[in-house]
Design a protein around this motif. Sequence first.
Motif, PDB file in Angstrom:
ATOM      1  N   THR A   1       0.842  -1.209   0.000  1.00  0.00           N
ATOM      2  CA  THR A   1       0.000   0.000   0.000  1.00  0.00           C
ATOM      3  C   THR A   1       0.874   1.254   0.000  1.00  0.00           C
ATOM      4  OG1 THR A   1      -1.619  -1.228   1.279  1.00  0.00           O
ATOM      5  CG2 THR A   1      -1.892   1.154   1.249  1.00  0.00           C
ATOM      6  N   ILE A   2       1.923   1.238   0.822  1.00  0.00           N
ATOM      7  CA  ILE A   2       2.816   2.412   0.898  1.00  0.00           C
ATOM      8  C   ILE A   2       3.456   2.657  -0.474  1.00  0.00           C
ATOM      9  CG2 ILE A   2       4.954   3.306   1.950  1.00  0.00           C
ATOM     10  CD1 ILE A   2       4.065   1.825   4.542  1.00  0.00           C
ATOM     11  N   LEU A   3       3.882   1.571  -1.120  1.00  0.00           N
ATOM     12  CA  LEU A   3       4.497   1.715  -2.452  1.00  0.00           C
ATOM     13  C   LEU A   3       3.488   2.306  -3.441  1.00  0.00           C
ATOM     14  CD1 LEU A   3       6.947   1.231  -4.276  1.00  0.00           C
ATOM     15  CD2 LEU A   3       6.108  -1.085  -4.678  1.00  0.00           C
ATOM     16  N   PHE A   4       2.265   1.850  -3.386  1.00  0.00           N
ATOM     17  CA  PHE A   4       1.214   2.372  -4.277  1.00  0.00           C
ATOM     18  C   PHE A   4       0.958   3.860  -4.014  1.00  0.00           C
ATOM     19  CE2 PHE A   4      -1.276  -1.778  -5.386  1.00  0.00           C
ATOM     20  CZ  PHE A   4      -0.139  -2.244  -6.039  1.00  0.00           C
ATOM     21  N   VAL A   5       0.915   4.235  -2.732  1.00  0.00           N
ATOM     22  CA  VAL A   5       0.648   5.642  -2.379  1.00  0.00           C
ATOM     23  C   VAL A   5       1.770   6.539  -2.912  1.00  0.00           C
ATOM     24  CG1 VAL A   5       0.490   7.264  -0.436  1.00  0.00           C
ATOM     25  CG2 VAL A   5      -0.784   5.124  -0.374  1.00  0.00           C
ATOM     26  N   VAL A   6       3.016   6.118  -2.684  1.00  0.00           N
ATOM     27  CA  VAL A   6       4.166   6.930  -3.148  1.00  0.00           C
ATOM     28  C   VAL A   6       4.122   7.038  -4.678  1.00  0.00           C
ATOM     29  CG1 VAL A   6       6.700   7.051  -3.245  1.00  0.00           C
ATOM     30  CG2 VAL A   6       5.565   6.346  -1.137  1.00  0.00           C
TER      31      VAL A   6
ATOM     32  N   LEU B   1       9.712   3.723   5.091  1.00  0.00           N
ATOM     33  CA  LEU B   1       9.419   3.172   3.760  1.00  0.00           C
ATOM     34  C   LEU B   1       8.969   4.262   2.772  1.00  0.00           C
ATOM     35  CD1 LEU B   1       7.629  -0.263   4.299  1.00  0.00           C
ATOM     36  CD2 LEU B   1       9.919   0.148   3.409  1.00  0.00           C
ATOM     37  N   TYR B   2       8.179   5.242   3.263  1.00  0.00           N
ATOM     38  CA  TYR B   2       7.758   6.355   2.389  1.00  0.00           C
ATOM     39  C   TYR B   2       8.993   7.041   1.809  1.00  0.00           C
ATOM     40  CZ  TYR B   2       2.817   6.318   3.790  1.00  0.00           C
ATOM     41  OH  TYR B   2       1.504   5.976   3.986  1.00  0.00           O
ATOM     42  N   LEU B   3       9.934   7.366   2.709  1.00  0.00           N
ATOM     43  CA  LEU B   3      11.141   8.078   2.273  1.00  0.00           C
ATOM     44  C   LEU B   3      12.015   7.164   1.407  1.00  0.00           C
ATOM     45  CD1 LEU B   3      12.067   9.897   5.620  1.00  0.00           C
ATOM     46  CD2 LEU B   3      10.468  10.597   3.851  1.00  0.00           C
TER      47      LEU B   3
ATOM     48  N   TRP C   1      13.154   7.715  -2.511  1.00  0.00           N
ATOM     49  CA  TRP C   1      14.577   7.804  -2.887  1.00  0.00           C
ATOM     50  C   TRP C   1      14.922   6.725  -3.913  1.00  0.00           C
ATOM     51  CZ3 TRP C   1      18.163   3.851  -1.570  1.00  0.00           C
ATOM     52  CH2 TRP C   1      19.474   4.141  -1.872  1.00  0.00           C
ATOM     53  N   LEU C   2      14.438   5.495  -3.675  1.00  0.00           N
ATOM     54  CA  LEU C   2      14.827   4.359  -4.508  1.00  0.00           C
ATOM     55  C   LEU C   2      14.205   4.411  -5.911  1.00  0.00           C
ATOM     56  CD1 LEU C   2      16.387   1.603  -4.350  1.00  0.00           C
ATOM     57  CD2 LEU C   2      14.195   0.542  -3.786  1.00  0.00           C
ATOM     58  N   PHE C   3      12.933   4.714  -5.978  1.00  0.00           N
ATOM     59  CA  PHE C   3      12.226   4.611  -7.263  1.00  0.00           C
ATOM     60  C   PHE C   3      12.012   5.957  -7.969  1.00  0.00           C
ATOM     61  CE2 PHE C   3      10.508   0.854  -4.897  1.00  0.00           C
ATOM     62  CZ  PHE C   3      11.147  -0.118  -5.652  1.00  0.00           C
ATOM     63  N   PHE C   4      11.984   7.058  -7.208  1.00  0.00           N
ATOM     64  CA  PHE C   4      11.569   8.323  -7.821  1.00  0.00           C
ATOM     65  C   PHE C   4      12.577   9.460  -7.645  1.00  0.00           C
ATOM     66  CE2 PHE C   4       7.747   5.910  -6.548  1.00  0.00           C
ATOM     67  CZ  PHE C   4       7.319   5.549  -7.819  1.00  0.00           C
TER      68      PHE C   4
END
Lengths: 272, 344
Positions: free
Chosen positions: A36-41, A129-131, A135-138
């Motif tokens: 869910t966190i990944l989807f939100v980011v 995880l949000y941060l 950083w990792l994907f965007f």
Amino acid sequence: MFKAFILPLRRVRAFVVRDFQLAISYRLEFFLRILTILFVVTTFYFISQIFIGSGTRFSEWRDPLAAWITGLAVLNYFMTGFSSLANAIRSEQMQGTLESVLLSPISVPTVVVASSAWDFVLVTFHSSLYLFFGWLFFDVHFRGSFLLALIFLVLTTLVLACLGILSASFAMVFKRGDPFGILLGTGSALFSGVFFPTQLLGSGFHAVSRMLPPTYGLDGIRRVLIEGQGLAEVSEPLVTLLIFLAVLLPFSLWVFARAVRRAKREGSLIQY
Amino acid sequence: MNATQAQPRRDRIISIDHISKTFPTPLWRLRKFFRRSIKPPVQALSDVTFDVRAGEIFGLIGRNGAGKTTLTKIIATLVQPTSGAVKVGGFDSVRDDEKVRAQVGLATAEERSFYWRLTVEQNLMFFARLYGLSDALARRRIIELVEQFELKDLVSRRFGELSTGNKQRMAFARAMLSKPLVLLLDEPTRSLDPLAAARMRSLINSLAGGSPPTTILLTSHNLTEVEELCARIAIISRGRIRALGTPKELRAEHRQTERVRLTVNGLARERVHQILNNDADEIEQQDNALVVSFTRETGDDRFDRIVRALHDDGGKILSFETERATLLEVLESYEQEHEAGEES
């Protein structure tokens, strides 16, 4: 002396271990939350693409994705600081385990704090995880002092925990319908600048935003992490948070002690 | 074992001194302000006083709502009394509540007091840590307890998967984690099969007789069990202690009479009617014998008179039984006395 220090820690650890064991008994929920966190980011990344090149007069919002994921991570943390204490009491009451916990030689305040310890462990992981995903994907980069940002985070969480203690006191006496939760939960998302700059609110609403501790916490953390400001530049929100803490901490502890006494007198400590 | 060791310690471990408890109407000021109906406060206990001695098994019996649970919760510091004081091992239940809780274990039949998704071992470990036991000590203690309570094969099972009887054993095992001075037991054998219940009763006896002895306050609706286990019993009704004493004392206080049943042969029913005149309450034919039943005051000469009369007329006494008041009758009589008092 050693025992007086070790014993409370051992008890806090007991709660953390218990809640970890309970959490991993629901493995699917654990992994779905990460997803869910990944989807939100990712969603906020695509929304941020709408504003590319449009420019803004609000310096903290030049990279909207960085502002949003910082806001979400921090809001998550603040809400835990605020709600976990009351939730700890309520969930033990509803499960029926509060009585057996309170039968052990452990004070009610220790039970409340220790019961919420796991929530902080978990929210630290989720907020990171949000941060991390940003950083990792965007390609979101943070600068400034992480230590100073951490001080803001801890301080704001402590202020909100004081409100959480008031909320727990309310839950103990009135059981449900906690006004602190409703006001702070919905109010912070709207008035504290999680999704947009507070300056956009009209002057009346801006005054509301200045009464909420998360506004100062978020402002401080964004100025440190996104704009790279130092201690001298962020002293105003820092001092404001310290004043909040100095007033709210003794007041909330006093209210909580009265609530516990009242619940024991009425015999309603374990009711919900 | 020398004479001194054999002497049970008689010091008071639980001291209940003029306890009263009235549950106030919650938020009555707010209700009054909004002109809502206000229920009267509930008086759960009224002037309750008694002591429980070290190593004693003390029974508390009464109907539902009599005040047993409130009293148990006050001893366990979960509820504060309105007036009076409770001391456990010399510590006051309000001022030194944590010290009192360190000495008290409570085992109830309430299944929801455990974490259903955690295993037997994880549940016991959590509570052992709350009692301040180090991990190593807690593990040793858990091994002892699962052996003692026949839970050894179930340690890795989730609590929710246990049978009702095993859940009850778990509650008992948890109460014993810290080797408490005082054990509060609520219906300790309610969900156990007869064999397991007998073993549990034997365990309760051994705990009370152990070294150091565990003082046990037992509440139960199983009056036979209470009578079998308890040295002294208090009868509680509508928040008041109506009677307190050994089971024998309670029966004697309640009724000074006993029912006697004599089995006789060698005499015709009509003849027995004639010779006993109105002395017998009931004469029944049972196979080849007659059963003569009568009630007598303890110590009077009715028994002797009837036996002599039957014998002199050629009757042969085959057997006799006496039946004194049961605990249930004692309990009922106090309830009836109270209801009669209320009506008048």
